[in-house]
Design an enzyme around this catalytic site. Structure first.
Site, PDB file in Angstrom:
ATOM      1  N   SER A 176       0.817  -1.208   0.000  1.00 37.91           N
ATOM      2  CA  SER A 176       0.000   0.000   0.000  1.00 37.91           C
ATOM      3  C   SER A 176       0.860   1.272   0.000  1.00 37.91           C
ATOM      4  O   SER A 176       1.738   1.419  -0.848  1.00 37.91           O
ATOM      5  CB  SER A 176      -0.955  -0.038   1.193  1.00 37.91           C
ATOM      6  N   ASP A 380      -8.623  -4.785  -6.709  1.00 37.54           N
ATOM      7  CA  ASP A 380      -8.310  -3.636  -5.862  1.00 37.54           C
ATOM      8  C   ASP A 380      -8.540  -2.355  -6.646  1.00 37.54           C
ATOM      9  O   ASP A 380      -7.923  -2.148  -7.694  1.00 37.54           O
ATOM     10  CB  ASP A 380      -6.855  -3.736  -5.397  1.00 37.54           C
ATOM     11  N   HIS A 436      -7.032  -5.333  -1.707  1.00 37.13           N
ATOM     12  CA  HIS A 436      -6.001  -4.448  -1.160  1.00 37.13           C
ATOM     13  C   HIS A 436      -5.833  -4.754   0.329  1.00 37.13           C
ATOM     14  O   HIS A 436      -6.641  -4.343   1.140  1.00 37.13           O
ATOM     15  CB  HIS A 436      -6.425  -2.988  -1.334  1.00 37.13           C
TER      16      HIS A 436
END
Length: 459
Positions: A176, A380, A436
């Site tokens: 991330s 995602d 994600h």
């Protein structure tokens, strides 16, 4: 040696042994019996006067700790705890959701832990993340470059404290938001190796999952991703692309057509879970209150799983087992600290996002003897996979293995392509059905991906 000196020597040895044993965690509340793996926790001071105290969880490999790779793992956010990565993504324990309650979370073994093939240090950083803290109010304020400096200092100090792992192949891993910071840390390690004769770091590569890399490009790719996933019609996509000229992050106030089209887009996407577009969208504002009412029937949400970590990590017995310092005080542990966390539409309180793109760092790392694995859950919408492909292609690497499926148990687990430039090679992989970030959604597939990549095998 005199009897007095010998006695002093024995006391010093016993004190050192006691210090080391205090860092080991043999049992954990919620887990039955002794832990079947080696877990060490501790603090390392970084920054001026060691004002920032970073916390870590070190798990030895369940394979061959002496020779297996050593991996430093940094969760994103910024401000998301390493405990989240340990419990929900790639660590050896997780929650037993079938038997857990909010009053008594139960732990169980994760059969798809990455510690099967690697020694892993999960790091709480920057200060304010997890159990990491600062000794002064000013030291809680940080940014991308300072976070890089602190993380690099942490790596150096941890290795100095654990010299037996200096020869292990070293990898840095993150997901991330740390896609911005981690390439900068890798560059710092190479810079340090070039000027330092002592404590040479045996770095071999880095891994990034669903990485935020170019803030502008990653955000703008969301609308194209939504169109490709049939969340936006052809007409809506064509109109917003033309009226906004492909720019959705920085919209001029006088561009009324673009603003109107973006309102249509928002209406289409407002009930879509961006972390995994197929999972239910949940309003988490009153989740804890709803859980306290047994008669309330509600749809399962992945955020419900995360609630167990809040209850568990804020338990006094858990803090004692993990050796959390009294200096940390009664601060409430949170999985992700909103005062640090990055959002496209607002600025955090304590974190300055002063690096908008790390693509240039990847370009410089492409001149090193280095391996990289970049992977993306293909469902995602926080950091869409084709935005990641776009910046990878901008590195102008040679394609050595073109786009193809990769398999787990004879099923397509995703798609992969491999690039190279002299002694640098980069593998990109999608994880089919992943969100994600990918390991939380597809743990079995991601473990297989890691094992093959570390062994330098074809995915």
């Amino acid at each position: 040696m005199s009897s007095m000196l010998f006695a002093v020597f024995l006391v010093m040895v016993s004190l050192l042994a006691a210090t080391e044993s205090q860092l080991l965690v043999n049992t954990l509340p919620g887990f039955t019996g002794d832990l079947p793996f080696t877990l060490e926790t501790g603090y390392i001071g970084v920054g001026e006067f060691d004002d920032v105290q970073l916390f870590y969880y070190f798990l030895e490999s369940q394979g061959n700790p002496k020779d297996d790779p050593l991996m430093f793992w940094f969760n994103g956010g910024p401000g998301c705890s390493g405990l989240s990565g340990l419990l929900y993504q790639i660590g050896p324990i997780t929650f037993n959701y079938a038997n857990s309650t909010m009053e008594k979370p139960i732990l169980e073994i994760n059969p798809y832990s990455w510690t099967k093939v690697a020694n892993i240090i999960f790091v709480d950083q920057p200060a304010g993340t997890g159990f990491a803290y600062a000794k002064t109010a000013e030291a809680y304020n940080t940014n991308d470059t300072l976070s890089t400096t602190h993380a690099y200092s942490f790596v150096m100090k941890w290795l100095a404290d654990h010299p037996k792992f200096l020869n292990n192949p070293l990898y840095l891993g993150a997901d991330s938001y740390m896609g911005i910071v981690l390439p900068m840390i890798v560059q710092e390690i190479y810079n340090g190796n070039e000027v330092r004769k002592e404590l040479h770091i045996n770095i071999k590569g880095y891994l990034l999952g669903n990485p935020l890399t170019d803030i502008h490009g990653d955000y703008n790719s969301r609308i194209g991703f939504a169109h490709g996933m049939a969340l936006l019609s052809d007409a809506i996509y064509k109109s917003v692309k033309e009226s906004c000229n492909g720019e959705y992050l920085k919209v001029y106030a006088n561009n009324s057509l673009c603003i109107q089209d973006l309102q249509v887009v928002d209406k289409c996407l407002e009930r879509i879970k961006t972390e995994q577009i197929l999972e239910p969208y949940c309003d988490t504002s009153n989740t804890l209150k709803l859980w306290s009412l047994p008669q309330v029937q509600k749809q399962w949400c992945r955020d419900d799983n995360h609630l167990y970590s809040y209850v568990w990590a804020n338990n006094r017995d858990v803090r004692e087992a993990l050796h959390i310092r009294e200096e940390y005080g009664d601060i409430e542990w949170v999985r992700c600290n909103d005062s640090l966390r990055f959002y496209f539409d607002k600025k955090p309180i304590s974190y300055a996002n002063n690096v908008l793109s790390s693509v240039g760092y990847h370009q410089r790392l492409a001149d090193k003897h280095l391996r990289a694995l970049i992977y993306s859950g293909d469902h995602d919408m926080v950091v869409p996979y084709f935005s990641t492909i776009s910046w990878i292609e901008s590195l102008n690497l040679s394609v050595v293995e073109d786009w193809r499926p990769w398999f787990v148990e004879e099923q397509v687990a995703g798609y992969t392509v491999k690039y190279s430039k002299d002694d640098y090679n980069l593998t990109f992989a999608t994880v089919k059905g992943g969100g994600h970030t990918a390991p939380e959604y597809k743990p079995k597939e991601c473990l297989r991906m890691l094992m093959r990549w570390l062994a330098n095998e074809i995915l």
